[in-house]
Design an enzyme around this catalytic site. Sequence first.
Site, PDB file in Angstrom:
ATOM      1  N   LYS A 168     -10.784   6.893   6.916  1.00 19.92           N
ATOM      2  CA  LYS A 168     -10.984   5.191   6.815  1.00 19.92           C
ATOM      3  C   LYS A 168      -9.878   4.668   7.645  1.00 19.92           C
ATOM      4  O   LYS A 168     -10.022   3.821   8.488  1.00 19.92           O
ATOM      5  CB  LYS A 168     -10.994   4.774   5.322  1.00 19.92           C
ATOM      6  CG  LYS A 168     -10.840   3.296   5.548  1.00 19.92           C
ATOM      7  CD  LYS A 168     -10.980   2.748   3.935  1.00 19.92           C
ATOM      8  CE  LYS A 168      -9.733   2.536   3.148  1.00 19.92           C
ATOM      9  NZ  LYS A 168      -8.720   1.601   3.424  1.00 19.92           N
ATOM     10  N   ASN A 169      -8.663   4.982   7.071  1.00 21.53           N
ATOM     11  CA  ASN A 169      -7.425   4.123   7.724  1.00 21.53           C
ATOM     12  C   ASN A 169      -7.245   4.473   9.334  1.00 21.53           C
ATOM     13  O   ASN A 169      -6.808   3.704  10.047  1.00 21.53           O
ATOM     14  CB  ASN A 169      -6.162   4.549   6.978  1.00 21.53           C
ATOM     15  CG  ASN A 169      -6.198   3.947   5.530  1.00 21.53           C
ATOM     16  OD1 ASN A 169      -7.063   3.127   5.283  1.00 21.53           O
ATOM     17  ND2 ASN A 169      -5.277   4.246   4.713  1.00 21.53           N
ATOM     18  N   ARG A 207      -7.554  -5.486   5.390  1.00 20.27           N
ATOM     19  CA  ARG A 207      -6.234  -5.742   5.932  1.00 20.27           C
ATOM     20  C   ARG A 207      -6.201  -5.553   7.372  1.00 20.27           C
ATOM     21  O   ARG A 207      -5.380  -6.294   8.211  1.00 20.27           O
ATOM     22  CB  ARG A 207      -5.363  -4.726   5.244  1.00 20.27           C
ATOM     23  CG  ARG A 207      -4.089  -4.660   5.527  1.00 20.27           C
ATOM     24  CD  ARG A 207      -3.020  -5.559   4.840  1.00 20.27           C
ATOM     25  NE  ARG A 207      -1.764  -5.202   5.328  1.00 20.27           N
ATOM     26  CZ  ARG A 207      -0.712  -6.219   4.968  1.00 20.27           C
ATOM     27  NH1 ARG A 207      -0.985  -7.098   4.692  1.00 20.27           N
ATOM     28  NH2 ARG A 207       0.478  -5.731   5.379  1.00 20.27           N
ATOM     29  N   CYS A 240      -6.977  -4.615  -0.437  1.00 20.28           N
ATOM     30  CA  CYS A 240      -7.024  -4.784  -1.856  1.00 20.28           C
ATOM     31  C   CYS A 240      -5.879  -5.531  -2.444  1.00 20.28           C
ATOM     32  O   CYS A 240      -4.643  -5.686  -1.664  1.00 20.28           O
ATOM     33  CB  CYS A 240      -6.661  -3.166  -2.049  1.00 20.28           C
ATOM     34  SG  CYS A 240      -8.208  -2.595  -2.209  1.00 20.28           S
ATOM     35  N   ARG A 283       1.747  -7.870   0.120  1.00 14.73           N
ATOM     36  CA  ARG A 283       1.319  -7.383   1.355  1.00 14.73           C
ATOM     37  C   ARG A 283       1.654  -8.630   2.483  1.00 14.73           C
ATOM     38  O   ARG A 283       0.757  -8.976   3.309  1.00 14.73           O
ATOM     39  CB  ARG A 283       0.023  -6.916   1.461  1.00 14.73           C
ATOM     40  CG  ARG A 283      -0.577  -6.171   0.408  1.00 14.73           C
ATOM     41  CD  ARG A 283      -2.036  -5.430   0.253  1.00 14.73           C
ATOM     42  NE  ARG A 283      -1.855  -4.295   1.200  1.00 14.73           N
ATOM     43  CZ  ARG A 283      -2.726  -3.331   1.536  1.00 14.73           C
ATOM     44  NH1 ARG A 283      -3.999  -3.813   1.043  1.00 14.73           N
ATOM     45  NH2 ARG A 283      -2.581  -2.607   2.410  1.00 14.73           N
ATOM     46  N   PRO A 284       3.035  -8.723   2.769  1.00 18.37           N
ATOM     47  CA  PRO A 284       3.242  -9.577   3.898  1.00 18.37           C
ATOM     48  C   PRO A 284       2.910  -8.787   5.290  1.00 18.37           C
ATOM     49  O   PRO A 284       2.689  -7.798   5.493  1.00 18.37           O
ATOM     50  CB  PRO A 284       4.597  -9.760   3.845  1.00 18.37           C
ATOM     51  CG  PRO A 284       5.224  -8.493   2.978  1.00 18.37           C
ATOM     52  CD  PRO A 284       4.206  -8.035   2.244  1.00 18.37           C
ATOM     53  N   ASP A 298       4.976 -10.127   8.011  1.00 16.21           N
ATOM     54  CA  ASP A 298       6.291 -10.397   8.664  1.00 16.21           C
ATOM     55  C   ASP A 298       6.561  -9.520   9.853  1.00 16.21           C
ATOM     56  O   ASP A 298       6.946  -9.907  10.928  1.00 16.21           O
ATOM     57  CB  ASP A 298       7.416 -10.743   7.928  1.00 16.21           C
ATOM     58  CG  ASP A 298       7.881  -9.197   6.949  1.00 16.21           C
ATOM     59  OD1 ASP A 298       6.931  -8.741   6.357  1.00 16.21           O
ATOM     60  OD2 ASP A 298       8.994  -9.223   7.012  1.00 16.21           O
ATOM     61  N   ASP A 327      -1.508   5.790  -1.930  1.00 16.67           N
ATOM     62  CA  ASP A 327      -2.917   5.769  -2.242  1.00 16.67           C
ATOM     63  C   ASP A 327      -3.347   6.835  -3.282  1.00 16.67           C
ATOM     64  O   ASP A 327      -4.384   6.675  -3.964  1.00 16.67           O
ATOM     65  CB  ASP A 327      -3.701   6.058  -0.939  1.00 16.67           C
ATOM     66  CG  ASP A 327      -3.374   4.786   0.229  1.00 16.67           C
ATOM     67  OD1 ASP A 327      -4.366   4.140   0.324  1.00 16.67           O
ATOM     68  OD2 ASP A 327      -2.456   4.746   0.823  1.00 16.67           O
ATOM     69  N   ILE A 365       5.787   1.428  -3.072  1.00 19.71           N
ATOM     70  CA  ILE A 365       5.381   0.697  -2.047  1.00 19.71           C
ATOM     71  C   ILE A 365       4.734  -0.621  -2.415  1.00 19.71           C
ATOM     72  O   ILE A 365       5.191  -1.737  -1.835  1.00 19.71           O
ATOM     73  CB  ILE A 365       4.517   1.518  -1.201  1.00 19.71           C
ATOM     74  CG1 ILE A 365       5.072   3.066  -1.037  1.00 19.71           C
ATOM     75  CG2 ILE A 365       4.111   1.181   0.157  1.00 19.71           C
ATOM     76  CD1 ILE A 365       6.074   3.193  -0.216  1.00 19.71           C
ATOM     77  N   ARG A 391     -15.386   0.571  -0.228  1.00 19.71           N
ATOM     78  CA  ARG A 391     -14.586   0.515   1.041  1.00 19.71           C
ATOM     79  C   ARG A 391     -13.974   1.704   1.559  1.00 19.71           C
ATOM     80  O   ARG A 391     -13.684   1.871   2.643  1.00 19.71           O
ATOM     81  CB  ARG A 391     -13.430  -0.400   0.499  1.00 19.71           C
ATOM     82  CG  ARG A 391     -13.636  -1.703  -0.126  1.00 19.71           C
ATOM     83  CD  ARG A 391     -12.367  -2.464  -0.226  1.00 19.71           C
ATOM     84  NE  ARG A 391     -11.766  -2.565   0.916  1.00 19.71           N
ATOM     85  CZ  ARG A 391     -10.633  -3.155   1.075  1.00 19.71           C
ATOM     86  NH1 ARG A 391     -10.369  -3.760  -0.056  1.00 19.71           N
ATOM     87  NH2 ARG A 391      -9.913  -3.450   2.128  1.00 19.71           N
TER      88      ARG A 391
END
Length: 429
Positions: A22-23, A92, A116, A121-122, A124, A304, A326, A396
């Site tokens: 998926k990723n 995301r 999620c 979850r910035p 920047d 994960d 994380i 997902r």
Amino acid sequence: MSAYHIRGGRKLHGEVDVAGSKNAALAIMSAVVLAEGTTILHNVPNVSDTRTKASLLEVFGAKVQWREGSLLIDCSRLHDGEADEEMVRSIRTSFYLLGPLVARIGFVTLPAPGGCKIGARPVDLHVKGLLALGAELELSEGRYTVRAKELRGSEIYLDVPSAGATQHLMATATLAKGITVIQNAAIEPEVTALAEFLNRMGANVEGAGTSTITIQGGAKLEPCGFTIPSDRLQAGTYLLAGAITGGDVTVKGIIPDNQTAVINKLREVGAELIEGPDWLRVKAGTNMKGVRIKTMPYPGFPTDMQQPMSAFLTICEGVSVVEETIYESRIGHVQELNRMGANILQEGRTSIINGVARLRGATVSASDLRAGAALVLAGLAAEGESFVQNIHFIDRGYDDLVGTIRSLGGDITRIQTQEKRGKVGETLH
Ligand code: UD1
């Protein structure tokens, strides 16, 4: 509302082919817009995140066609579009489209991203990197507007080795004139897969898989065919399904070297792991013991896998200590596992798991994708029946979870429930 109905206590046995990552697919689907024409991606997992991403590409003018396991994406005529906020917030990686799209069409607007709910979850690092490449960014009323007449190569240092920022900026830099160097880059296999894809399109990316990536940008990219590698996280989940049920499961079509952290922890627990060139087999041990785990960027223990692994450790003898470094709130599984008879004490980002002899079936609710996977694993091991609710989170990232678990002898059915924590209704399939 859909849920999983699981009758626990069956040992899982057999072999499974692992679906595409998926990723990796989501990152590569952002990069297809870099080339004019039709790119064909094979082995794309059929999960809700990839379907959402495909719909998002259509908003920006791409023509998308699913053909069995392949995705044909024609990016000949791209334009800015009004992306639906809910659609963008649900994944995301919607944000990773900004750079590649602005490189192609010069102007793009996009609502701020989601994903999620496992921490702040910035974005920047993405923003700093795009600015360094010469883009202009503006955030107003929750929407990013990005403009660029011309992108130019730059030196980019990432404060943390973010997989997403590395992928986003590496892809964008392929169309920026000159050389870009990304320092402290993430070295995840999904970053390497994206670099391979970009090079297949004619880009010049070197060093992916190390912490310094160099991109010689500016060449016109051409569409290509590419096969998405298999999903190390789905593979890890099915290995754990074998271990937690006292079974014997082989995952095929994978790269065992990408699973080193999970393999080592399973061995430390007392499971037997056998490695082949493209497969891994787990045989549960008779006396599995708790371990210490700390999540780290790749090749450390993957965040994960933290929640699925924690589910397994609830039935390992003695005490396990699991530290999440994380994401600050990747702990939605804890309360629900305790409802099933686990004994987990949560102290900040650390779970102290006192192993119990058995879990008991219960009605539980997924709070995010991997928490959902953890609850499914617990349900498979538990005595009696479990109902896992909120499974849209699990949809997902797991391609045909029910079919895969059933093929291993697990008893799991997708059903429709009438209410939360609740009543069982009609069976769907
Ligand atoms: C990706 C994966 C996710 C995985 C994570 C870590 C996808 C779609 N998702 O997420 O499954 O859990 O990698 O392996 O590929 N960070 C910042 N600023 C930024 C970006 C990130 O501080 O601009 C921080 C994050 O808060 C986090 C850390 O960097 O603490 C790692 O995040 P990152 O690797 O970017 O994760 P994602 O790409 O979002």
